[in-house]
Design an enzyme around this catalytic site. Structure first.
Site, PDB file in Angstrom:
ATOM      1  N   SER A 169       0.834  -1.168   0.079  1.00 60.43           N
ATOM      2  CA  SER A 169       0.072  -0.005   0.149  1.00 60.43           C
ATOM      3  C   SER A 169       0.808   1.127  -0.166  1.00 60.43           C
ATOM      4  CB  SER A 169      -0.912   0.111   1.127  1.00 60.43           C
ATOM      5  OG  SER A 169      -0.267   0.283   2.705  1.00 60.43           O
ATOM      6  N   SER A 171       0.831   3.768   2.400  1.00 62.76           N
ATOM      7  CA  SER A 171       0.684   4.267   3.694  1.00 62.76           C
ATOM      8  C   SER A 171       1.977   4.676   4.331  1.00 62.76           C
ATOM      9  CB  SER A 171      -0.077   3.367   4.813  1.00 62.76           C
ATOM     10  OG  SER A 171       0.881   2.185   4.843  1.00 62.76           O
ATOM     11  N   LYS A 186       4.421   0.222   9.755  1.00 64.70           N
ATOM     12  CA  LYS A 186       4.309   1.498   9.991  1.00 64.70           C
ATOM     13  C   LYS A 186       5.501   2.074  10.570  1.00 64.70           C
ATOM     14  CE  LYS A 186      -0.231   1.310   8.588  1.00 64.70           C
ATOM     15  NZ  LYS A 186      -0.305   1.952   7.623  1.00 64.70           N
ATOM     16  N   SER A 227      -3.355   6.668   5.313  1.00 63.31           N
ATOM     17  CA  SER A 227      -2.901   5.572   6.311  1.00 63.31           C
ATOM     18  C   SER A 227      -3.849   5.166   7.356  1.00 63.31           C
ATOM     19  CB  SER A 227      -1.410   6.041   7.012  1.00 63.31           C
ATOM     20  OG  SER A 227      -1.154   4.925   8.062  1.00 63.31           O
TER      21      SER A 227
END
Length: 250
Positions: free
Chosen positions: A35, A37, A92, A207
């Site tokens: 992704s 994010s 993350k 995100s």
């Protein structure tokens, strides 16, 4: 008696398979970024190496730490098992340690009452993300870039012909002429519980992270992301992005 070919092949393959299993279980493991994010630090299609021993050695399946080596640090880019569904891996940036009071205000992190240094570099446009703020954030003593947009609205917009990816949307930053409304990514103060961590993406307005689903227990940590070893985003044409290969993840 002569050994059958299949048995001989199995014997020669077993040490290689065992070595790979040990490396992937305790040392390093490859992951693919699925992704946006963590843009611009990581992009969809990046293949990364994750250091699994930085945070201690764990027994496979039992997930029990048996050798304590080091601790997560603020600013690390971390792969972890998603708390609502541990079968899914997320990635993350670690922004909150146990006991920290963390708030996001106008896309800036405020940790224990102190704003994290963030410097606007320029506007960012890659053909799919338009007019975003590209800033340098200094977290944990290291600088990294991040994307943001000071708007109370979502940044998703219909796709246009300028988008270089095969998807049905663009991301457009349209900031109000008269600021004052709460930013879309703002959060209340979050107090990180003992033995848990707060993870937030570098792409602040796109995100799905700890601001929405909470904290990550220590047992869910997989490892620290260290290098990009390959890149191939199937949504883009033109094959691999060679310029991203070999980059160290900050």
């Amino acid at each position: 008696m002569p050994v059958p070919v299949t048995v001989a092949s199995a014997r020669s393959f077993f040490p290689v398979a065992l070595l790979e299993l040990l490396i992937r279980s305790f040392l390093f493991e490859p992951f693919r970024i699925p992704s946006d994010s963590m843009m611009p630090t990581l992009q969809d299609g990046d293949f990364i190496i994750v250091n699994k021993y930085d945070y201690g050695l764990r027994l496979p399946v039992l997930d029990r730490k048996f050798v304590k080596i080091g601790e997560p640090h603020r600013g690390d880019v971390v792969v972890f098992r998603f708390p609502p569904d541990p079968s899914v891996n997320y990635i993350k940036r670690l922004v909150g340690l146990p006991g920290d009071h963390v708030r996001v205000f106008n896309d800036q992190l405020i940790i224990n009452g102190e704003p994290v240094p963030m410097h606007l570099d320029r506007r960012y446009d890659d053909g799919c993300y338009h007019n975003m703020r590209l800033s340098t954030e200094t977290l944990g003593g290291h600088g990294h870039q991040m994307l943001s947009c000071l708007t109370p609205y979502e940044i998703v917009a219909p796709v246009t012909s300028s988008c270089t990816r095969k998807m049905d949307r663009n991301y457009v930053c349209v900031e109000p002429d008269a600021p004052g409304e709460p930013d879309h990514g703002d959060s209340p103060v979050m107090v990180v519980p003992p033995g848990q961590y707060l993870m937030i993406g570098d792409n602040r307005d796109n995100s799905y992270d700890g601001r929405y689903w909470g904290f990550v227990p220590e047992r869910n940590l997989v490892g620290k992301a260290t290098w990009i070893w390959f890149n191939w985003d199937l949504q883009r044409s033109g094959g691999p992005n060679w310029s991203r290969i070999g980059r160290r993840i900050q």
